[in-house]
Write a protein that holds these residues in place. Structure first.
Motif, PDB file in Angstrom:
ATOM      1  N   GLY A   1       0.805  -1.216   0.000  1.00 25.95           N
ATOM      2  CA  GLY A   1       0.000   0.000   0.000  1.00 25.95           C
ATOM      3  C   GLY A   1       0.841   1.271   0.000  1.00 25.95           C
ATOM      4  O   GLY A   1       1.927   1.321   0.561  1.00 25.95           O
ATOM      5  N   ARG A   2       0.329   2.269  -0.657  1.00 29.59           N
ATOM      6  CA  ARG A   2       0.999   3.559  -0.730  1.00 29.59           C
ATOM      7  C   ARG A   2       0.662   4.376   0.502  1.00 29.59           C
ATOM      8  O   ARG A   2      -0.484   4.431   0.932  1.00 29.59           O
ATOM      9  CB  ARG A   2       0.534   4.278  -1.990  1.00 29.59           C
ATOM     10  N   GLU A   3       1.664   5.016   1.091  1.00 25.09           N
ATOM     11  CA  GLU A   3       1.464   5.870   2.274  1.00 25.09           C
ATOM     12  C   GLU A   3       0.658   7.093   1.857  1.00 25.09           C
ATOM     13  O   GLU A   3       1.032   7.808   0.936  1.00 25.09           O
ATOM     14  CB  GLU A   3       2.834   6.276   2.833  1.00 25.09           C
ATOM     15  N   ARG A   4      -0.464   7.341   2.520  1.00 20.65           N
ATOM     16  CA  ARG A   4      -1.338   8.456   2.161  1.00 20.65           C
ATOM     17  C   ARG A   4      -1.149   9.663   3.064  1.00 20.65           C
ATOM     18  O   ARG A   4      -1.846  10.640   2.933  1.00 20.65           O
ATOM     19  CB  ARG A   4      -2.799   8.017   2.249  1.00 20.65           C
ATOM     20  N   ARG A   5      -0.220   9.598   3.961  1.00 19.57           N
ATOM     21  CA  ARG A   5      -0.050  10.676   4.922  1.00 19.57           C
ATOM     22  C   ARG A   5       0.546  11.913   4.277  1.00 19.57           C
ATOM     23  O   ARG A   5       1.444  11.838   3.473  1.00 19.57           O
ATOM     24  CB  ARG A   5       0.829  10.235   6.072  1.00 19.57           C
TER      25      ARG A   5
ATOM     26  N   VAL B   1       0.550   7.280  20.470  1.00 24.60           N
ATOM     27  CA  VAL B   1       1.583   6.354  20.017  1.00 24.60           C
ATOM     28  C   VAL B   1       2.484   7.104  19.034  1.00 24.60           C
ATOM     29  O   VAL B   1       3.686   7.023  19.082  1.00 24.60           O
ATOM     30  CB  VAL B   1       0.958   5.117  19.340  1.00 24.60           C
ATOM     31  N   ASP B   2       1.827   7.831  18.131  1.00 23.25           N
ATOM     32  CA  ASP B   2       2.543   8.699  17.207  1.00 23.25           C
ATOM     33  C   ASP B   2       1.695   9.938  16.958  1.00 23.25           C
ATOM     34  O   ASP B   2       0.497   9.956  17.237  1.00 23.25           O
ATOM     35  CB  ASP B   2       2.915   7.987  15.902  1.00 23.25           C
ATOM     36  N   ILE B   3       2.354  10.986  16.457  1.00 21.23           N
ATOM     37  CA  ILE B   3       1.669  12.260  16.285  1.00 21.23           C
ATOM     38  C   ILE B   3       2.301  13.007  15.115  1.00 21.23           C
ATOM     39  O   ILE B   3       3.480  12.804  14.816  1.00 21.23           O
ATOM     40  CB  ILE B   3       1.720  13.081  17.596  1.00 21.23           C
ATOM     41  N   SER B   4       1.495  13.820  14.435  1.00 21.63           N
ATOM     42  CA  SER B   4       1.991  14.647  13.339  1.00 21.63           C
ATOM     43  C   SER B   4       1.168  15.931  13.306  1.00 21.63           C
ATOM     44  O   SER B   4       0.229  16.100  14.084  1.00 21.63           O
ATOM     45  CB  SER B   4       1.866  13.914  12.000  1.00 21.63           C
ATOM     46  N   ALA B   5       1.512  16.805  12.396  1.00 20.75           N
ATOM     47  CA  ALA B   5       0.739  18.034  12.222  1.00 20.75           C
ATOM     48  C   ALA B   5      -0.675  17.732  11.729  1.00 20.75           C
ATOM     49  O   ALA B   5      -1.576  18.549  11.866  1.00 20.75           O
ATOM     50  CB  ALA B   5       1.446  18.968  11.244  1.00 20.75           C
ATOM     51  N   GLY B   6      -0.887  16.538  11.181  1.00 26.39           N
ATOM     52  CA  GLY B   6      -2.194  16.188  10.645  1.00 26.39           C
ATOM     53  C   GLY B   6      -3.063  15.350  11.553  1.00 26.39           C
ATOM     54  O   GLY B   6      -4.266  15.240  11.338  1.00 26.39           O
ATOM     55  N   GLY B   7      -2.483  14.753  12.608  1.00 24.70           N
ATOM     56  CA  GLY B   7      -3.281  13.902  13.477  1.00 24.70           C
ATOM     57  C   GLY B   7      -2.432  13.093  14.427  1.00 24.70           C
ATOM     58  O   GLY B   7      -1.240  13.351  14.596  1.00 24.70           O
ATOM     59  N   ALA B   8      -3.061  12.078  15.031  1.00 21.98           N
ATOM     60  CA  ALA B   8      -2.364  11.238  16.002  1.00 21.98           C
ATOM     61  C   ALA B   8      -3.059   9.888  16.088  1.00 21.98           C
ATOM     62  O   ALA B   8      -4.228   9.745  15.724  1.00 21.98           O
ATOM     63  CB  ALA B   8      -2.362  11.889  17.381  1.00 21.98           C
ATOM     64  N   PHE B   9      -2.316   8.899  16.592  1.00 18.27           N
ATOM     65  CA  PHE B   9      -2.911   7.622  16.946  1.00 18.27           C
ATOM     66  C   PHE B   9      -2.932   7.569  18.458  1.00 18.27           C
ATOM     67  O   PHE B   9      -1.897   7.726  19.112  1.00 18.27           O
ATOM     68  CB  PHE B   9      -2.121   6.441  16.387  1.00 18.27           C
TER      69      PHE B   9
END
Length: 90
Positions: free
Chosen positions: A2-6, A31-39
């Motif tokens: 699968g292609r990463e959609r982030r 668990v992880d975080i970015s400017a677009g969201g988090a888990f």
């Protein structure tokens, strides 16, 4: 494969949060975080597209922030939790 959609790169980060969904509070850690969201690790199972308010438990200098996000993914393996996409910061 699968292609990463982030759109934004993720960083592994454990940040403790107070989370609010439909007036109910639950505690969670990222668990992880970015400017677009988090888990977020949680046993709570909100509906997909539910709005959740996420407030870090500790902020430097006593500042406060609240992030509003939409639940985009529910996971049960390998981790139990939800993927949240940030919608707004207040």
């Amino acid at each position: 494969m699968g292609r990463e959609r982030r759109r934004y790169p993720r960083r592994v980060a454990k940040i403790d949060f107070f989370c609010y969904l439909d007036g109910q509070r639950f505690d969670s850690a990222s668990v992880d975080i970015s400017a677009g969201g988090a888990f977020l690790k949680t046993n709570d199972r909100p509906d997909e597209l539910s709005l959740v308010i996420v407030v870090p438990k500790k902020m430097p200098g006593g500042t406060s922030i609240a992030l509003i996000g939409a639940v985009r993914r529910l996971e049960s393996k390998p981790l139990i939790g939800v993927g949240v996409q940030w919608m707004r910061c207040v």
